[in-house]
Design a protein around this motif. Structure first.
Motif, short mmCIF file in Angstrom:
data_model
loop_
_atom_site.label_atom_id
_atom_site.label_comp_id
_atom_site.label_asym_id
_atom_site.label_seq_id
_atom_site.Cartn_x
_atom_site.Cartn_y
_atom_site.Cartn_z
N LYS A 12 4.84 -3.19 5.87
CA LYS A 12 5.26 -4.15 4.85
C LYS A 12 4.27 -5.20 4.51
N VAL A 21 0.61 -3.63 -5.30
CA VAL A 21 1.81 -4.14 -5.04
C VAL A 21 1.92 -5.69 -5.57
N ARG A 25 5.24 -7.56 -7.45
CA ARG A 25 5.87 -7.71 -6.07
C ARG A 25 7.41 -8.19 -6.38
N LEU A 28 9.79 -5.41 -6.78
CA LEU A 28 10.15 -4.53 -5.78
C LEU A 28 10.93 -5.01 -4.53
N PHE A 30 11.80 -3.86 -0.65
CA PHE A 30 11.20 -3.08 0.65
C PHE A 30 12.42 -2.51 1.25
N LEU A 54 8.34 3.60 -3.12
CA LEU A 54 7.78 2.58 -3.93
C LEU A 54 6.83 2.97 -5.09
#
Length: 585
Positions: A12, A21, A25, A28, A30, A54
């Motif tokens: 990560k 990313v 961000r 997103l 995780f 992703l």
């Protein structure tokens, strides 16, 4: 040290550093990223789906993202190799130095290795066994007892605040039957010829001592009392005697509860607890007066074709509404279940787990409905159903019948094959699957007997330490010394054994969260198999032998590996409730 949690964080962090990313961000998550052992160990030491989950939200190709992430991970000194497989899975191979540090961590933590904080101290009530106090434990109770006890041990190891509870069903009609059965044995102890025990009563010889104790204490006085008087006395004595017997039976299986909760407590003071629970549901709008249509199939004994007080359980997930108060004003058995759950919730439990036999499948939806209604959805209730155990002897069925009194008791099984064999084998199949328990097979000293194979691995570890003392005399085998000696561990075969040890924390967490203690038993067998296989390698490759009488430093390093294996075996066996022997004969 949890390898997979460690590399989940590293992956990560690596993702966070990628420009692609950084740009998105905030959009997103995780949460779906997983790091786990690859299905094929030849592919590497850890695998992740990060690029797969992703790529779509990032608007890119999974393999392209995997290549970017892989290049970033190669900058990590603990990563020896990264490869992209299939549509975008990343396989990671770790450095020897990382494995050595992990081994040192296992040695240092010893039996605490694998402990987890995933439970975050949440209060969990595990209720299991809860057999009617009408006789000794029979083998039908055994699986639920072991599964519930091992699950409670597992949850505690994973950081939950666990209470092991037994619910004593001592307020139903079966207790009247028990009292009448004991009273016959009491008359028999007074010298009366009672003949054959009437149908519908408990005929087992285990009630004879209870009748004899009553005769000794009361003489003929009970015989001269009206039934309503002797019934109360005999009930109390019978329940106490049966629960003492049950506690002893459970202790023989290494099962010890924190709390025994009496159903009669719910009926004290005019059933105040039940009345309060129903009033609480009424206030929340879950209770009404009405009638129920007859259910399909055989009618339950508490069904009435009259208006009664009902729980509106269909509005909280049940398949039918449930009666709480009969038309004559008496409470149903289900009403006590509601009060009992409320009592648990009021005691502060966040989660309640009921371990029941497969024949209680019809209770699942109603209990879940109770949990939602009583706690307003704040408490989680889980019902685990344990399938039947088929008793075999050399492949032939062993019959049991509690009604006739001719049944196989739990104590019979424990005394014949041993507590550890019973416990481990009851866990060596998922509890939702039927289990064949063969008396002959569970006492074999072979790889085909899992409990022997695992315990033998621990005993073999201890024998290696004894060999080292014979070769070198007194040695400093403290965890600190062994952990400092691991630099000698470099062979790929040794790395494979360390990799198996590395799986333990992940297995503990996944088994706890899925409430599947059988996973611990399976893992222990795999670890034992890896250890025995590595021990056998030493026959052909002297440099892999755990004790090299010509090289003290090499021996210390490999004793560290043995110490780690023994610690994890002992830890896992502790969760299953079985012993880790130092030697086996």
């Amino acid at each position: 040290m949890n390898l997979f949690a460690d590399f989940e964080n590293r992956i990560k962090n690596a993702l966070e550093s990628l420009d692609i990313v950084k740009e998105k961000r905030s959009e997103l998550s995780f949460d779906r990223i997983v790091v786990e052992p690859p299905r094929d160990a030849s592919h590497g030491d850890a695998a992740t789906n990060a690029a797969m989950v992703l790529a779509k939200p990032l608007g890119t190709n999974p393999r392209a993202l995997a290549d970017l992430l892989g290049e970033k991970l190669k900058e990590d000194a603990d990563v020896a190799e990264v490869s992209v497989a299939g549509p975008g899975f990343l396989n990671i191979r770790l450095s020897v130095a990382y494995w050595q540090r992990l081994l040192a961590s296992v040695i240092t933590e010893s039996e605490a290795y694998g402990r987890s904080g995933v439970g975050e101290g949440r209060k969990v009530n595990v209720e299991y066994v809860s057999a009617n106090p009408t006789g000794p434990m029979h083998v039908g109770h055994c699986r639920g007892a072991v599964v519930g006890d091992a699950l409670a041990n597992l949850l505690s190891f994973a950081g939950f605040d666990v209470t092991k509870e037994y619910y004593i069903n001592d307020a139903g009609s079966q207790i009247d039957v028990l009292a009448r059965s004991v009273f016959i044995r009491y008359r028999e102890a007074l010298g009366e010829s009672v003949g054959e025990i009437p149908a519908g009563l408990y005929p087992g010889d285990y009630l004879i001592p209870v009748g004899e104790a009553l005769a000794k204490e009361y003489g003929v006085r009970l015989h001269n009392m009206p039934e309503e008087q002797w019934m109360a006395i005999v009930k109390d004595r019978a329940i106490d005697a049966m629960m003492a017997m049950i506690r002893d039976d459970l202790a023989a299986l290494n099962v010890h509860h924190d709390l025994f909760y009496s159903e009669r407590k719910l009926h004290e003071n005019g059933a105040a607890a039940i009345r309060t629970a129903i009033n609480d549901l009424t206030f929340k709008g879950h209770v009404y007066r009405g009638t129920l249509p007859p259910p399909k199939g055989q009618l339950p004994e508490d069904w009435e074709d009259r208006e009664q007080t009902l729980f509106r359980s269909t509005e909280v997930g049940d398949d039918m509404d449930r009666p709480l108060i009969k038309s004559d004003g008496s409470y149903t058995y289900f009403a006590a279940d509601v009060a009992y759950f409320k009592d648990k919730f009021d005691r502060g439990f966040d989660q309640m787990i009921y371990v029941l036999g497969a024949d209680h499948g019809g209770y699942v939806k109603r209990l879940e409905a109770v949990a939602r209604a009583v706690s307003d959805g704040k408490a989680k209730l889980t019902v685990l159903l344990c399938q039947m155990v088929k008793l075999l002897r050399d492949g032939e069925p062993v019959k049991m019948s509690k009604r006739s009194g001719d049944f196989v008791t739990l104590r019979d099984v424990v005394e014949e094959v041993g507590r550890d064999s019973v416990r481990f084998m009851m866990l060596y199949r998922k509890s939702s699957e039927t289990l064949d328990f063969d008396f002959a097979k569970v006492t074999e000293q072979s790889k085909d007997n899992p409990v022997f194979y695992v315990q033998y691995a621990h005993a073999r570890c201890m024998s290696i330490f004894r060999q080292a003392f014979e070769a070198f005399g007194e040695m400093d085998l403290s965890a600190k010394t062994l952990a400092e000696s691991v630099a000698e561990i470099t062979d790929p075969a040794e790395m494979q054994l360390i990799a198996k040890l590395a799986e333990y924390p992940r297995i503990v967490e996944s088994a706890a969260l899925s409430m599947e203690p059988h996973r611990i038993a399976f893992y222990l067998y795999d670890l034992a198999s890896s250890f025995h296989a590595h021990w056998n390698k030493g026959k052909d490759r002297p440099e892999l032998r755990f004790v090299n009488d010509k090289n003290r430093q090499s021996t210390l390093a490999r004793l560290g590996l043995v110490h780690a294996v023994a610690a994890v075996l002992k830890s896992g066996l502790g969760i299953t409730g079985t012993d880790a022997p130092s030697e086996m004969r």
